[in-house]
Design a protein around this motif. Sequence first.
Motif, mmCIF file in Angstrom:
data_model
loop_
_atom_site.group_PDB
_atom_site.id
_atom_site.type_symbol
_atom_site.label_atom_id
_atom_site.label_comp_id
_atom_site.label_asym_id
_atom_site.label_seq_id
_atom_site.Cartn_x
_atom_site.Cartn_y
_atom_site.Cartn_z
ATOM 1 N N TRP A 20 0.831 -1.206 0.000
ATOM 2 C CA TRP A 20 0.000 0.000 0.000
ATOM 3 C C TRP A 20 0.865 1.255 0.000
ATOM 4 O O TRP A 20 0.627 2.195 -0.770
ATOM 5 C CB TRP A 20 -0.919 -0.006 1.230
ATOM 6 C CG TRP A 20 -1.506 1.334 1.514
ATOM 7 C CD1 TRP A 20 -2.591 1.899 0.907
ATOM 8 C CD2 TRP A 20 -0.996 2.317 2.434
ATOM 9 N NE1 TRP A 20 -2.790 3.177 1.405
ATOM 10 C CE2 TRP A 20 -1.842 3.445 2.342
ATOM 11 C CE3 TRP A 20 0.070 2.344 3.328
ATOM 12 C CZ2 TRP A 20 -1.628 4.596 3.109
ATOM 13 C CZ3 TRP A 20 0.282 3.474 4.092
ATOM 14 C CH2 TRP A 20 -0.561 4.580 3.982
ATOM 15 N N ALA A 21 1.868 1.293 0.871
ATOM 16 C CA ALA A 21 2.711 2.479 0.993
ATOM 17 C C ALA A 21 3.482 2.751 -0.297
ATOM 18 O O ALA A 21 3.624 3.898 -0.722
ATOM 19 C CB ALA A 21 3.679 2.315 2.168
ATOM 20 N N PHE A 22 3.971 1.695 -0.924
ATOM 21 C CA PHE A 22 4.731 1.841 -2.155
ATOM 22 C C PHE A 22 3.824 2.343 -3.280
ATOM 23 O O PHE A 22 4.185 3.257 -4.031
ATOM 24 C CB PHE A 22 5.358 0.502 -2.527
ATOM 25 C CG PHE A 22 6.343 0.575 -3.650
ATOM 26 C CD1 PHE A 22 7.656 0.947 -3.427
ATOM 27 C CD2 PHE A 22 5.957 0.266 -4.947
ATOM 28 C CE1 PHE A 22 8.568 1.022 -4.468
ATOM 29 C CE2 PHE A 22 6.862 0.337 -5.997
ATOM 30 C CZ PHE A 22 8.175 0.709 -5.753
ATOM 31 N N GLU A 23 2.637 1.774 -3.374
ATOM 32 C CA GLU A 23 1.700 2.162 -4.426
ATOM 33 C C GLU A 23 1.264 3.618 -4.295
ATOM 34 O O GLU A 23 1.009 4.306 -5.293
ATOM 35 C CB GLU A 23 0.458 1.250 -4.367
ATOM 36 C CG GLU A 23 -0.590 1.554 -5.423
ATOM 37 C CD GLU A 23 -1.789 0.634 -5.329
ATOM 38 O OE1 GLU A 23 -2.811 0.945 -5.971
ATOM 39 O OE2 GLU A 23 -1.718 -0.391 -4.629
ATOM 40 N N ASN A 24 1.214 4.116 -3.057
ATOM 41 C CA ASN A 24 0.735 5.472 -2.811
ATOM 42 C C ASN A 24 1.847 6.486 -2.601
ATOM 43 O O ASN A 24 1.588 7.620 -2.192
ATOM 44 C CB ASN A 24 -0.201 5.470 -1.591
ATOM 45 C CG ASN A 24 -1.540 4.825 -1.902
ATOM 46 O OD1 ASN A 24 -2.430 5.461 -2.448
ATOM 47 N ND2 ASN A 24 -1.672 3.547 -1.570
ATOM 48 N N GLY A 25 3.090 6.088 -2.885
ATOM 49 C CA GLY A 25 4.199 7.022 -2.812
ATOM 50 C C GLY A 25 4.621 7.403 -1.411
ATOM 51 O O GLY A 25 5.304 8.409 -1.214
ATOM 52 N N VAL A 26 4.229 6.595 -0.438
ATOM 53 C CA VAL A 26 4.599 6.877 0.950
ATOM 54 C C VAL A 26 6.045 6.467 1.212
ATOM 55 O O VAL A 26 6.752 7.100 1.990
ATOM 56 C CB VAL A 26 3.634 6.157 1.919
ATOM 57 C CG1 VAL A 26 4.031 6.389 3.370
ATOM 58 C CG2 VAL A 26 2.198 6.630 1.672
ATOM 59 N N VAL A 27 6.486 5.386 0.570
ATOM 60 C CA VAL A 27 7.883 4.955 0.630
ATOM 61 C C VAL A 27 8.378 4.678 -0.781
ATOM 62 O O VAL A 27 7.597 4.350 -1.670
ATOM 63 C CB VAL A 27 8.072 3.695 1.510
ATOM 64 C CG1 VAL A 27 7.732 3.980 2.961
ATOM 65 C CG2 VAL A 27 7.259 2.523 0.982
ATOM 66 N N HIS A 28 9.689 4.801 -0.967
ATOM 67 C CA HIS A 28 10.276 4.622 -2.291
ATOM 68 C C HIS A 28 11.443 3.638 -2.281
ATOM 69 O O HIS A 28 11.823 3.136 -3.328
ATOM 70 C CB HIS A 28 10.750 5.961 -2.849
ATOM 71 C CG HIS A 28 9.699 7.028 -2.795
ATOM 72 N ND1 HIS A 28 8.625 7.069 -3.654
ATOM 73 C CD2 HIS A 28 9.550 8.080 -1.956
ATOM 74 C CE1 HIS A 28 7.864 8.116 -3.363
ATOM 75 N NE2 HIS A 28 8.400 8.743 -2.336
#
Length: 199
Positions: free
Chosen positions: A82-90
């Motif tokens: 979820w975080a990766f898909e939403n740009g929260v983590v890279h």
Amino acid sequence: MQDSNDWRYDGVYAVAAAGLITGYDNGLFGVDNPLTTGQLITILWRYAEPEAASSTDVSSTLNHTYLVDVADGQYYTAAVNWAFENGVVHGMETPRGYVLGPDQEVSTERAMTILANYLTKDQPAMTDQEVDGYLLKCSDGAAVSEWARPSIAWALKSRMITGYETADGREIRPWENIARGRFAVILNNGINTGVLPMN
């Protein structure tokens, strides 16, 4: 966590009641235990997607990112997706590929960057002058890494963090690793100020 005079007491019970930090299987919260990147992202996922977080079978979740150190079927796998898909983590580039470090302790500046990536994505960016103004209020503001400066300034502006009071003034201690109890206080600050509105 029985001492109501402990500075972490209200924060711990508030975030536990909100279901953001659930504690360990042995019934302990682990207030002094270090917060890891995987734990932080899972906490944020519970806040952002409570229904998905409560209904997902994490043991069968596959890693859908290109982060090479994110394993399938871990408690954090769905949250990282979820975080990766939403740009929260890279992720961070290394010779073996992009890594997240889900089991690594997370510093103040990295934690605030992850929170800011989610909580400020629809807000206008702070100007360089604003960033400098907030960081200069702290005696170690110049020690904040360049990539974390806007996020730390946002955290100070929003009062997610207030810094440590010392004889030399307030300190951010940007490289200090965050304990779970302290992160509970940070989240509770956000709840109390409306930065983290609870439904």
